[in-house]
Write a protein that holds these residues in place. Structure first.
Motif, short mmCIF file in Angstrom:
data_model
loop_
_atom_site.label_atom_id
_atom_site.label_comp_id
_atom_site.label_asym_id
_atom_site.label_seq_id
_atom_site.Cartn_x
_atom_site.Cartn_y
_atom_site.Cartn_z
N ILE A 1 0.84 -1.20 0.00
CA ILE A 1 0.00 0.00 0.00
C ILE A 1 0.88 1.25 0.00
O ILE A 1 1.75 1.40 0.87
CB ILE A 1 -0.94 0.01 1.22
N PRO A 2 0.68 2.16 -0.95
CA PRO A 2 1.44 3.42 -0.96
C PRO A 2 1.11 4.27 0.26
O PRO A 2 -0.02 4.25 0.76
CB PRO A 2 0.98 4.11 -2.25
N ILE A 3 2.09 5.03 0.72
CA ILE A 3 1.87 5.95 1.83
C ILE A 3 2.61 7.25 1.54
O ILE A 3 3.72 7.24 0.99
CB ILE A 3 2.31 5.32 3.17
N VAL A 4 1.99 8.35 1.88
CA VAL A 4 2.54 9.70 1.69
C VAL A 4 2.62 10.35 3.05
O VAL A 4 1.69 10.21 3.87
CB VAL A 4 1.65 10.53 0.74
N THR A 5 3.70 11.07 3.34
CA THR A 5 3.85 11.77 4.61
C THR A 5 3.80 13.28 4.41
O THR A 5 4.02 13.77 3.30
CB THR A 5 5.17 11.37 5.30
N THR A 6 3.53 14.00 5.51
CA THR A 6 3.43 15.46 5.45
C THR A 6 4.18 16.10 6.61
O THR A 6 4.13 15.60 7.75
CB THR A 6 1.96 15.91 5.49
N LEU A 7 4.87 17.18 6.34
CA LEU A 7 5.56 18.10 7.26
C LEU A 7 6.83 17.50 7.87
O LEU A 7 7.93 17.93 7.53
CB LEU A 7 4.63 18.60 8.37
N MET B 1 14.08 8.23 4.07
CA MET B 1 13.30 8.87 3.02
C MET B 1 13.06 7.89 1.89
O MET B 1 13.90 7.71 1.01
CB MET B 1 14.01 10.14 2.54
N MET B 2 11.89 7.24 1.93
CA MET B 2 11.61 6.18 0.96
C MET B 2 10.16 6.18 0.50
O MET B 2 9.63 5.16 0.07
CB MET B 2 11.95 4.82 1.59
N ALA B 3 9.53 7.35 0.56
CA ALA B 3 8.16 7.50 0.08
C ALA B 3 7.91 8.97 -0.23
O ALA B 3 8.57 9.85 0.36
CB ALA B 3 7.16 6.99 1.11
N PRO B 4 6.99 9.28 -1.12
CA PRO B 4 6.69 10.69 -1.44
C PRO B 4 6.23 11.47 -0.20
O PRO B 4 5.64 10.92 0.73
CB PRO B 4 5.58 10.58 -2.48
N HIS B 5 6.50 12.77 -0.23
CA HIS B 5 6.31 13.61 0.95
C HIS B 5 5.76 14.98 0.53
O HIS B 5 6.22 15.55 -0.47
CB HIS B 5 7.65 13.78 1.67
N VAL B 6 4.82 15.51 1.29
CA VAL B 6 4.28 16.86 1.07
C VAL B 6 4.91 17.79 2.11
O VAL B 6 4.81 17.53 3.32
CB VAL B 6 2.75 16.88 1.18
N GLN B 7 5.56 18.86 1.65
CA GLN B 7 6.32 19.71 2.56
C GLN B 7 5.84 21.16 2.54
O GLN B 7 6.19 21.93 1.64
CB GLN B 7 7.81 19.67 2.21
N GLY C 1 -0.09 29.70 7.33
CA GLY C 1 -0.58 28.34 7.15
C GLY C 1 -1.15 28.12 5.76
O GLY C 1 -1.29 29.05 4.96
N ALA C 2 -1.49 26.87 5.48
CA ALA C 2 -2.10 26.50 4.20
C ALA C 2 -2.83 25.18 4.39
O ALA C 2 -2.19 24.16 4.62
CB ALA C 2 -1.04 26.36 3.11
N VAL C 3 -4.16 25.23 4.30
CA VAL C 3 -4.98 24.02 4.43
C VAL C 3 -5.28 23.44 3.06
O VAL C 3 -4.95 22.29 2.76
CB VAL C 3 -6.29 24.32 5.18
N THR D 1 6.83 17.42 -2.48
CA THR D 1 5.93 18.39 -3.11
C THR D 1 5.86 19.61 -2.19
O THR D 1 5.30 19.53 -1.09
CB THR D 1 4.52 17.80 -3.29
N PRO D 2 6.44 20.74 -2.59
CA PRO D 2 6.42 21.93 -1.73
C PRO D 2 5.08 22.65 -1.80
O PRO D 2 4.44 22.70 -2.85
CB PRO D 2 7.54 22.80 -2.31
N VAL D 3 4.64 23.18 -0.66
CA VAL D 3 3.40 23.95 -0.59
C VAL D 3 3.68 25.23 0.19
O VAL D 3 4.21 25.18 1.31
CB VAL D 3 2.28 23.15 0.12
N LEU D 4 3.35 26.37 -0.39
CA LEU D 4 3.57 27.65 0.28
C LEU D 4 2.69 27.77 1.52
O LEU D 4 1.57 27.26 1.57
CB LEU D 4 3.28 28.81 -0.67
N SER D 5 3.21 28.48 2.53
CA SER D 5 2.47 28.71 3.78
C SER D 5 2.44 30.22 4.01
O SER D 5 3.28 30.77 4.74
CB SER D 5 3.15 27.99 4.94
#
Length: 349
Positions: free
Chosen positions: A116-122, A128-134, A283-285, A312-316
């Protein structure tokens, strides 16, 4: 505006967001093409409530996907159990936001072993072995430190910046992205600035009020307070008010400047009250939630590998009393926290 209990206000925000979220989660009749899992850090925070609501709506609209949300309750044990629960359900992908980098790695291994794929955040995992939202929090935290120091010294040029911090405990990456970056911003304006103390507010309004009371009674010279989320900032403000502080003269600091993080409705009601010393957040929801869903679905569809780290970078964006028009704050709340009120009218009450 009339001063409402910080605790009552936060509880009202929780009820307003959680009810529609659970209603969406119970929509069993729909015919979904995918089932995704989401484990937020804790539903005690308005930010995580709003992220869960946004990604649930976005997943259904864009991918005809159902999202099963299981609260991590700010507990490593319950977070890991939530991941195992979703794996047992055989969801198509999982998204995880927690404060422990090692637990992130454990969760990734559990999910990957089940295919099962998993994605992490923050918080970046230890491996580091899975996609990440930062979320790009570091530059925004630094900017807030600069604004806080500038406003304090402009009003009180003979009083150097004395900073107190409220954090989540010893999470190194929180120092890098939030507390440390904020203090770097203060120091860039006032090289003589002092970090008086940094204590664990546990992400809680009540705990942070108690901690801040102790801080200010022991260190009344503190004039800038940074809290690593808005709930803690509201607790710090409540403590200041109990001590006859927490006030400004039409935005001019008299006793202190308070900064938070996430951009919740409860925070904005204080930030745009010219008599309150809580004056900035970031912040950014919406963009975080959508990046989480898009990344999970990209893996599910075979567009990116599940076992390769990529960010994947996300502006805050910063929202503050001094530089952000209230109309922009209104749009921020509508976009990120499903706000249906009139911020300007609420402030005037």
């Amino acid at each position: 505006m009339l001063k409402t209990s910080k605790f009552l206000l936060v509880l009202i925000m929780v009820a307003g967001v959680m009810a529609p979220l659970f209603a969406n989660g119970q929509d069993e009749a729909a015919d979904y093409d995918y089932v995704l899992g989401k484990v937020p850090y804790t539903f005690e925070h308005a930010y995580h409530q709003a992220v869960a609501k946004e990604l649930t709506s976005y997943a259904k609209q864009m991918y005809n996907a159902k999202v099963v949300v299981v609260d991590g309750q700010a507990s490593n044990e319950k977070t890991l159990a939530a991941v195992e629960n979703l794996v047992a359900q055989g969801v198509d992908a999982i998204e995880l936001h927690c404060g422990d980098a090692g637990l992130m790695t454990t969760a990734i291994n559990i999910a990957h072993e089940a295919g099962i794929p998993i994605v992490t955040t923050l918080i970046r995992p230890t491996e580091m072995m899975a996609p990440h939202v930062q979320p790009q929090e570091t530059p925004s935290s630094l900017t807030m430190g600069q604004i806080a120091a500038t406003q304090w010294l402009k009003a009180n040029p003979d009083k150097p910046c004395k900073v107190a911090m409220l954090n989540f405990g010893g999470i190194e990456q929180i120092w890098q992205m939030r507390t440390g970056a904020f203090f770097d911003g203060v120091k860039s304006i006032d090289p003589s600035a002092e970090l008086v103390t940094m204590l664990n507010g546990a992400g809680s309004t009540v705990t942070s009020m108690e901690v801040t009371l102790d801080i200010l009674q022991a260190n009344p010279e503190v004039n800038i307070i940074f809290a690593a989320n808005d709930e803690m900032a509201l607790g710090a403000l409540a403590a200041c008010e109990q001590l006859g502080r927490g006030v400004m003269d039409n935005g001019v600091p008299l006793t202190e400047v308070i900064a938070g993080l996430d951009g919740s409705e409860a925070a904005m009601l204080e930030i745009y009250d010219p008599s309150s010393s809580f004056k900035m957040t970031h912040g950014a929801v919406r963009d975080v939630a959508r990046a989480e869903i898009d990344t999970m679905m990209a893996i599910v569809k075979g567009e990116i590998p599940m076992d390769k780290y990529m960010e994947t970078p996300v502006l805050s964006p910063v929202v503050d009393f001094y530089n952000t028009p209230i109309e922009e704050a209104q749009r921020f709340l509508e976009t990120n926290f499903f706000y249906e009120g009139d911020l300007k009218a609420e402030i005037k009450k």
